[in-house]
Scaffold this motif. Structure first.
Motif, PDB file in Angstrom:
ATOM      1  N   PRO A  95     -10.173  16.219  -9.327  1.00 50.77           N
ATOM      2  CA  PRO A  95      -9.603  17.076  -8.275  1.00 50.77           C
ATOM      3  C   PRO A  95      -8.398  17.841  -8.797  1.00 50.77           C
ATOM      4  O   PRO A  95      -7.779  17.457  -9.797  1.00 50.77           O
ATOM      5  CB  PRO A  95      -9.200  16.077  -7.180  1.00 50.77           C
ATOM      6  CG  PRO A  95      -9.039  14.777  -7.877  1.00 50.77           C
ATOM      7  CD  PRO A  95      -9.977  14.780  -9.041  1.00 50.77           C
ATOM      8  N   PRO A  96      -8.027  18.929  -8.144  1.00 57.51           N
ATOM      9  CA  PRO A  96      -6.914  19.763  -8.632  1.00 57.51           C
ATOM     10  C   PRO A  96      -5.586  19.023  -8.767  1.00 57.51           C
ATOM     11  O   PRO A  96      -4.772  19.379  -9.623  1.00 57.51           O
ATOM     12  CB  PRO A  96      -6.822  20.873  -7.580  1.00 57.51           C
ATOM     13  CG  PRO A  96      -8.171  20.925  -6.946  1.00 57.51           C
ATOM     14  CD  PRO A  96      -8.683  19.522  -6.968  1.00 57.51           C
ATOM     15  N   SER A  97      -5.349  17.998  -7.944  1.00 58.01           N
ATOM     16  CA  SER A  97      -4.054  17.308  -7.989  1.00 58.01           C
ATOM     17  C   SER A  97      -3.803  16.624  -9.322  1.00 58.01           C
ATOM     18  O   SER A  97      -2.653  16.408  -9.714  1.00 58.01           O
ATOM     19  CB  SER A  97      -3.966  16.285  -6.864  1.00 58.01           C
ATOM     20  OG  SER A  97      -4.952  15.283  -7.020  1.00 58.01           O
ATOM     21  N   VAL A  98      -4.868  16.275 -10.053  1.00 67.96           N
ATOM     22  CA  VAL A  98      -4.691  15.622 -11.351  1.00 67.96           C
ATOM     23  C   VAL A  98      -3.942  16.538 -12.311  1.00 67.96           C
ATOM     24  O   VAL A  98      -2.996  16.122 -12.992  1.00 67.96           O
ATOM     25  CB  VAL A  98      -6.061  15.218 -11.938  1.00 67.96           C
ATOM     26  CG1 VAL A  98      -5.894  14.674 -13.358  1.00 67.96           C
ATOM     27  CG2 VAL A  98      -6.737  14.179 -11.054  1.00 67.96           C
ATOM     28  N   PHE A  99      -4.339  17.800 -12.351  1.00 68.51           N
ATOM     29  CA  PHE A  99      -3.735  18.733 -13.303  1.00 68.51           C
ATOM     30  C   PHE A  99      -2.392  19.260 -12.797  1.00 68.51           C
ATOM     31  O   PHE A  99      -1.643  19.884 -13.550  1.00 68.51           O
ATOM     32  CB  PHE A  99      -4.710  19.881 -13.566  1.00 68.51           C
ATOM     33  CG  PHE A  99      -6.017  19.391 -14.120  1.00 68.51           C
ATOM     34  CD1 PHE A  99      -6.116  18.970 -15.431  1.00 68.51           C
ATOM     35  CD2 PHE A  99      -7.139  19.303 -13.315  1.00 68.51           C
ATOM     36  CE1 PHE A  99      -7.307  18.486 -15.944  1.00 68.51           C
ATOM     37  CE2 PHE A  99      -8.335  18.825 -13.813  1.00 68.51           C
ATOM     38  CZ  PHE A  99      -8.415  18.415 -15.131  1.00 68.51           C
TER      39      PHE A  99
ATOM     40  N   ALA B  26       0.853  -1.188   0.000  1.00 68.83           N
ATOM     41  CA  ALA B  26       0.000   0.000   0.000  1.00 68.83           C
ATOM     42  C   ALA B  26       0.885   1.232   0.000  1.00 68.83           C
ATOM     43  O   ALA B  26       2.103   1.158   0.185  1.00 68.83           O
ATOM     44  CB  ALA B  26      -0.928  -0.009   1.214  1.00 68.83           C
ATOM     45  N   GLU B  27       0.270   2.381  -0.207  1.00 67.32           N
ATOM     46  CA  GLU B  27       0.997   3.648  -0.247  1.00 67.32           C
ATOM     47  C   GLU B  27       0.257   4.689   0.575  1.00 67.32           C
ATOM     48  O   GLU B  27      -0.973   4.810   0.475  1.00 67.32           O
ATOM     49  CB  GLU B  27       1.157   4.136  -1.686  1.00 67.32           C
ATOM     50  CG  GLU B  27       1.944   5.432  -1.814  1.00 67.32           C
ATOM     51  CD  GLU B  27       2.110   5.861  -3.249  1.00 67.32           C
ATOM     52  OE1 GLU B  27       1.718   6.994  -3.578  1.00 67.32           O
ATOM     53  OE2 GLU B  27       2.641   5.055  -4.049  1.00 67.32           O
ATOM     54  N   VAL B  28       0.998   5.440   1.355  1.00 64.06           N
ATOM     55  CA  VAL B  28       0.403   6.517   2.152  1.00 64.06           C
ATOM     56  C   VAL B  28       0.077   7.675   1.221  1.00 64.06           C
ATOM     57  O   VAL B  28       0.934   8.169   0.490  1.00 64.06           O
ATOM     58  CB  VAL B  28       1.372   6.973   3.266  1.00 64.06           C
ATOM     59  CG1 VAL B  28       0.771   8.155   4.034  1.00 64.06           C
ATOM     60  CG2 VAL B  28       1.680   5.818   4.211  1.00 64.06           C
ATOM     61  N   VAL B  29      -1.205   8.104   1.245  1.00 63.42           N
ATOM     62  CA  VAL B  29      -1.631   9.199   0.358  1.00 63.42           C
ATOM     63  C   VAL B  29      -2.062  10.439   1.134  1.00 63.42           C
ATOM     64  O   VAL B  29      -2.339  11.481   0.531  1.00 63.42           O
ATOM     65  CB  VAL B  29      -2.779   8.735  -0.560  1.00 63.42           C
ATOM     66  CG1 VAL B  29      -2.313   7.631  -1.484  1.00 63.42           C
ATOM     67  CG2 VAL B  29      -3.998   8.299   0.245  1.00 63.42           C
ATOM     68  N   GLY B  30      -2.106  10.345   2.468  1.00 68.33           N
ATOM     69  CA  GLY B  30      -2.496  11.522   3.244  1.00 68.33           C
ATOM     70  C   GLY B  30      -2.629  11.190   4.719  1.00 68.33           C
ATOM     71  O   GLY B  30      -2.411  10.042   5.155  1.00 68.33           O
TER      72      GLY B  30
ATOM     73  N   ARG C 245      -7.783  10.532 -10.477  1.00 61.72           N
ATOM     74  CA  ARG C 245      -9.049  11.049  -9.953  1.00 61.72           C
ATOM     75  C   ARG C 245      -9.594  10.135  -8.854  1.00 61.72           C
ATOM     76  O   ARG C 245     -10.043  10.621  -7.811  1.00 61.72           O
ATOM     77  CB  ARG C 245     -10.076  11.189 -11.080  1.00 61.72           C
ATOM     78  CG  ARG C 245     -11.410  11.741 -10.604  1.00 61.72           C
ATOM     79  CD  ARG C 245     -12.318  12.123 -11.755  1.00 61.72           C
ATOM     80  NE  ARG C 245     -12.800  10.969 -12.500  1.00 61.72           N
ATOM     81  CZ  ARG C 245     -13.638  11.060 -13.533  1.00 61.72           C
ATOM     82  NH1 ARG C 245     -14.071  12.248 -13.940  1.00 61.72           N
ATOM     83  NH2 ARG C 245     -14.030   9.973 -14.176  1.00 61.72           N
ATOM     84  N   GLU C 246      -9.546   8.828  -9.072  1.00 63.36           N
ATOM     85  CA  GLU C 246     -10.009   7.889  -8.042  1.00 63.36           C
ATOM     86  C   GLU C 246      -9.185   8.036  -6.770  1.00 63.36           C
ATOM     87  O   GLU C 246      -9.728   8.010  -5.662  1.00 63.36           O
ATOM     88  CB  GLU C 246      -9.923   6.457  -8.573  1.00 63.36           C
ATOM     89  CG  GLU C 246     -10.887   6.135  -9.697  1.00 63.36           C
ATOM     90  CD  GLU C 246     -10.727   4.715 -10.186  1.00 63.36           C
ATOM     91  OE1 GLU C 246     -10.710   3.801  -9.335  1.00 63.36           O
ATOM     92  OE2 GLU C 246     -10.610   4.498 -11.406  1.00 63.36           O
ATOM     93  N   ILE C 247      -7.874   8.191  -6.926  1.00 64.25           N
ATOM     94  CA  ILE C 247      -7.005   8.322  -5.753  1.00 64.25           C
ATOM     95  C   ILE C 247      -7.303   9.624  -5.022  1.00 64.25           C
ATOM     96  O   ILE C 247      -7.428   9.655  -3.790  1.00 64.25           O
ATOM     97  CB  ILE C 247      -5.529   8.268  -6.186  1.00 64.25           C
ATOM     98  CG1 ILE C 247      -5.194   6.888  -6.764  1.00 64.25           C
ATOM     99  CG2 ILE C 247      -4.597   8.589  -5.017  1.00 64.25           C
ATOM    100  CD1 ILE C 247      -3.854   6.827  -7.470  1.00 64.25           C
ATOM    101  N   GLY C 248      -7.407  10.724  -5.756  1.00 62.77           N
ATOM    102  CA  GLY C 248      -7.664  12.018  -5.129  1.00 62.77           C
ATOM    103  C   GLY C 248      -8.991  12.077  -4.411  1.00 62.77           C
ATOM    104  O   GLY C 248      -9.087  12.588  -3.285  1.00 62.77           O
TER     105      GLY C 248
END
Length: 475
Positions: free
Chosen positions: A311-315, A84-88, A295-298
């Motif tokens: 979400p903004p993180s995609v761009f 797994a990966e820490v995303v927040g 987008r799914e991750i954000g």
């Protein structure tokens, strides 16, 4: 001096030297120190972990230990850990997404994170990966045994500094006439292939993988249909194409982290060969599915949806990926290049949708595939009038540029006259320029038509266009 006293002083020194020699082996036997937390909650794809806050960071890789199911409780083989990966972080808990299914993960399950060392993703790429098919984690998918390992590279790396990057190299023959003529590509250029579903995008990519002039090809199949992977490898890429390629595969049924990681892994592999001074062709199908994974991750991490649900993180992430392609650091004749072609699946044939609009502004040119052209039976269904390469006319000769400009003007005029001709409202002889366009346009269309089995070199493509335009040979 007393000899016995000197001997007594030498003994501690010898013991210390032996201990120092044995220290590395003792450290290796001690293993890697890990930090452990516990799963506090699971919601959808998101796992909240207590005990890692203050010790883990966004992007760190961790492992989750599933609870054994009843049939495994009496055995000595525990369930395999899940990466797994820490995303927040939120409310003192680390929030992570898994690279696999969360079956068996529930409150109380152990979560382990390395205390030091290489916590972020890395790939040990080597030249022995040529001809192999791998997953985004660097594991083989072709059943040909383990992959040879090389020097580890960070998967989420920064592009070379802009001021020290080399300039684009000479033009590259792609083996597809319509692209070589009207969107000529140079070494290190980045081009986008924009198309709706079913317009021939994957077929065009397979033609490029087989025919483009390069030392190494890296293919990223991001979110691809599982049924089509083997067909693409065997029918489109073929044995000869695969021999000079590395293929990274993450099918549409895999978690969003795996689909996102496929793009990063392919870019990392391409960077390995670029740093060796090679000319690399990177083909990614598709950037849109990479953005859908982001987008799914954000959204799972709690980001607010913005433009059409993205979400903004995609761009923010798009340019970080796309800017890694291109020329490497300037090393004179030994400079390597990544020539990249990214396919963009436009939703509803809307070429102004957010992902297409953002990608078009980052890359060095775009190729538009039009459904109406494909329905008319001309493949590749490239709309010449809407496609461009920002390196043209600098990489072609003045004569070649004159031919392509004239061909574009003829096709544009023929498109304007098409309705009049169908209605019988245009009479031949009314305008000489219009008569010429109606006479030459079919020959130009024949030049643009090309099958998967038809190969054409760059110089041959321009000569074919010259003949279609009835131009004299000025070479």
């Amino acid at each position: 001096m007393n000899p016995s006293k000197t001997a007594q002083n030498e003994k501690p020194r010898l013991n210390l030297a032996k201990r120092l020699e044995a220290a590395p082996a003792a450290v290796d036997r001690a293993g890697v120190l890990t930090l452990q937390g516990r799963v506090a909650a699971v919601s959808g794809m998101m796992v909240e972990i207590a005990g890692l806050a203050g010790h883990a960071a966004v992007g760190d890789r961790i492992t989750l230990a599933p609870q054994p199911n009843p049939s495994q409780r009496s055995t000595s083989h525990p369930a395999a850990p899940i990466a797994a990966e820490v995303v927040g972080f939120r409310a003192g808990h680390a929030r992570a997404l898994a690279f696999g299914m969360l079956t068996g993960i529930g409150p109380g399950c152990m979560a382990a994170a390395p205390h030091s060392g290489a916590r972020a993703a890395q790939l040990a790429v080597s030249n022995g990966w040529l001809g192999r098919i791998v997953d985004p984690m660097g594991a083989p998918l072709d059943g040909l045994g383990p992959l040879p390992t090389g020097t580890s590279r960070a998967v989420n790396a920064a592009p070379p500094p802009a001021a020290t990057r080399a300039r684009l190299g000479p033009r590259v023959g792609l083996g597809v006439r319509v692209l070589d003529l009207f969107t000529t590509v140079r070494q290190g250029q980045r081009l986008g292939l924009f198309a709706g579903s079913g317009v021939g995008k994957s077929t065009l990519l397979s033609m490029l993988a087989q025919r483009a002039h390069c030392d190494v090809a890296v293919l990223a199949l991001v979110g691809e249909r599982g049924r089509e992977v083997r067909e693409f490898l065997e029918d489109d890429l073929g044995t000869e194409g695969l021999a000079r390629s590395v293929v990274v595969v993450a099918t549409s049924d895999q978690p969003p982290l795996m689909r996102r990681e496929a793009a990063y892994a392919a870019m990392t592999i391409a960077e390995h060969f670029r740093d060796e001074g090679k000319s690399v062709l990177l083909l990614m199908d598709s950037v849109t599915r990479f953005c859908l994974a982001l987008r799914e991750i954000g959204l799972a991490a709690g980001e607010p949806p913005a433009t059409r649900g993205y979400p903004p993180s995609v761009f923010a992430e798009l340019p970080r990926l796309l800017e890694r392609a291109g020329p490497g650091p300037d090393r004179g004749a030994a400079t390597g290049h990544i020539t990249a072609l990214f396919s963009v699946l436009v939703e509803g044939d809307d070429h102004n949708e957010p992902v297409a609009d953002a990608v078009r502004g980052i890359l060095d040119g775009h190729v538009v595939l039009d459904r109406r052209i494909g329905e008319a039976g001309r493949y590749p269904a490239v709309d010449v009038l809407r496609s461009l390469s920002r390196t043209v006319p600098g990489c072609n000769t003045a004569v070649e540029n004159r031919w392509t400009r004239r061909a574009r003007s003829i096709l544009a005029l023929q498109a304007e006259l098409a309705d009049l001709v169908r209605l019988g409202a245009y009479r031949p002889g009314t305008d000489a320029t219009s008569d010429e366009a109606l006479r030459l346009a079919p020959a130009i269309e024949a030049v643009l038509r090309q099958t998967k089995q038809d190969w054409c070199g760059l110089d041959e493509a321009f000569n074919t266009l010259r003949i279609a335009l009835e131009e004299p040979d000025e070479t």
